[in-house]
Design a protein around this motif. Structure first.
Motif, short mmCIF file in Angstrom:
data_model
loop_
_atom_site.label_atom_id
_atom_site.label_comp_id
_atom_site.label_asym_id
_atom_site.label_seq_id
_atom_site.Cartn_x
_atom_site.Cartn_y
_atom_site.Cartn_z
N SER A 1 0.85 -1.19 0.00
CA SER A 1 0.00 0.00 0.00
C SER A 1 0.89 1.24 0.00
CB SER A 1 -0.91 0.00 1.23
OG SER A 1 -1.57 1.22 1.37
N THR B 1 -0.19 3.81 1.68
CA THR B 1 -0.51 4.37 2.98
C THR B 1 0.35 3.72 4.05
OG1 THR B 1 -2.79 4.75 2.31
CG2 THR B 1 -2.33 4.73 4.67
N GLY B 2 1.00 4.51 4.87
CA GLY B 2 1.84 3.93 5.92
C GLY B 2 2.35 4.96 6.90
N LYS C 1 5.24 9.65 7.27
CA LYS C 1 3.85 9.31 6.92
C LYS C 1 3.71 9.35 5.41
CE LYS C 1 0.72 12.45 7.48
NZ LYS C 1 -0.22 13.42 8.11
N LEU D 1 7.79 1.98 8.21
CA LEU D 1 6.82 2.42 7.20
C LEU D 1 6.57 1.32 6.17
CD1 LEU D 1 5.21 4.79 5.76
CD2 LEU D 1 7.32 5.17 4.47
N GLU E 1 6.99 -1.90 6.51
CA GLU E 1 6.25 -3.00 7.13
C GLU E 1 4.77 -2.65 7.26
OE1 GLU E 1 5.20 -6.52 8.47
OE2 GLU E 1 7.20 -6.00 7.69
N TYR E 2 4.48 -1.40 7.61
CA TYR E 2 3.10 -0.94 7.67
C TYR E 2 2.45 -1.07 6.29
CZ TYR E 2 -0.76 2.09 9.26
OH TYR E 2 -1.98 2.60 9.62
N ARG E 3 3.17 -0.63 5.26
CA ARG E 3 2.66 -0.73 3.89
C ARG E 3 2.42 -2.18 3.49
NH1 ARG E 3 5.96 3.18 -0.25
NH2 ARG E 3 4.61 5.02 -0.05
N ARG E 4 3.33 -3.05 3.91
CA ARG E 4 3.18 -4.46 3.58
C ARG E 4 1.92 -5.05 4.21
NH1 ARG E 4 7.93 -5.76 4.86
NH2 ARG E 4 8.80 -5.67 2.77
N GLU F 1 -0.78 -3.37 5.13
CA GLU F 1 -1.92 -2.80 4.43
C GLU F 1 -2.09 -3.45 3.05
OE1 GLU F 1 -4.23 -0.31 5.44
OE2 GLU F 1 -3.35 -1.00 7.34
#
Length: 291
Positions: free
Chosen positions: A4, A6-7, A25, A144, A146-149, A151
């Motif tokens: 994504s 977004t992250g 962000k 960031l 990892e967050y994107r992954r 999502e």
């Protein structure tokens, strides 16, 4: 797998005298649109930091904020007196220019202005702080990504459900195709019967009816739509960075679904097409978030 756009990522690194915090962000964007805010004392590493972020993040509207706090009782900092004098002189000139009185106490105002404290650190400390800043930026970028992954996993599940639903709707179409042709033929014959006693060349009539029904044939559209659905799923399982390709595929899916709707001439088929469009619109909306 998908990522994504977004992250959020955050990292904190401490040196002997400083606590460095990096927050990143990202939101969706057609290109990489980066905003980087960091204290002026660290401008020397700004270009390197931008390059490292751009290489890892690739695309999206990105906001990166670096904050630095002094820690320890022996933190080697002092007031930046030349800058304070410059600030005060500039404010006095502005006050005189617009005709307002000078404040009775300048200090509360001056203390809120940026960079009034400066570090008196040796070159070794400056190097350590720059290294720590890059380390914090890399760690925040890792968070960031990892967050994107994570999502991206959610998006992949969402797309799979929507594509399967369109496939199920497409599988319902043949139930109404023969009925549709029969109704079209019956409608044409009824309209001819209303004309009364008119000589009709039945052979020519049959040819025209075949031609008309062939124009409403939707086999090619169904086949192409199946191919696009398959290609979409294959792209989901491919390398990262497929967001734009998924957008193009969804556009092609939309063309086939629209053509199915224009050729359907059947109430139940129209309902199926509307449901397909609803599923596709949800896909198009979320594809904008895919890296």
């Amino acid at each position: 797998m998908l990522l994504s756009m977004t992250g959020f990522g955050k990292s904190v690194v401490e040196t002997e005298h400083k606590k460095i915090t990096v927050e990143i962000k990202s939101l969706n964007s057609k290109q990489l649109d980066m905003s980087l805010r960091l204290p002026s004392a660290y401008r020397a590493v700004e270009l390197e930091m931008r390059n490292r972020l751009a290489h890892r993040i690739e695309r999206g509207k990105v906001e990166a904020i670096v904050t630095v706090e002094n820690i320890g009782s022996d933190s080697p900092t002092q007031f930046n007196l030349p800058l304070l004098k410059t600030y005060k002189k500039s404010l006095e000139d502005i006050a005189d220019a617009i005709g307002v009185s000078h404040p009775a106490d300048w200090m509360p105002l001056l203390m809120r202005l940026p960079d009034i404290m400066k570090a008196e650190a040796p070159a070794e400390d400056e190097q350590n702080e720059s290294t720590a800043l890059i380390k914090a930026a890399d760690a925040a970028t890792d968070a960031l990504v990892e967050y994107r992954r994570e999502e991206g996993r959610k998006l992949e599940e969402f797309f799979t459900q929507r594509i399967r639903q369109i496939e199920n709707l497409l599988a319902e179409v043949p139930r109404y195709e023969n009925e549709r042709v029969s109704k079209i033929r019956a409608r044409i014959e009824d309209n001819l019967a209303k004309l009364g006693q008119v000589d009709i060349d039945l052979g020519r009539l049959e040819q025209e009816m075949i031609y008309y029904i062939e124009k409403l044939d939707i086999n090619e559209e169904k086949q192409r739509l199946r191919q696009h659905l398959t290609y979409f799923m294959e792209t989901l399982d491919g390398e990262t960075g497929q967001g734009k390709k998924l957008g193009f595929i969804s556009q092609e899916m939309g063309r086939e679904i629209n053509t199915l709707g224009s050729k359907s001439n059947h109430a139940e088929l129209q309902k199926i097409v509307v449901r397909m469009k609803d599923e596709l619109e949800q896909i198009k909306e979320q594809v904008l978030n895919v890296l």
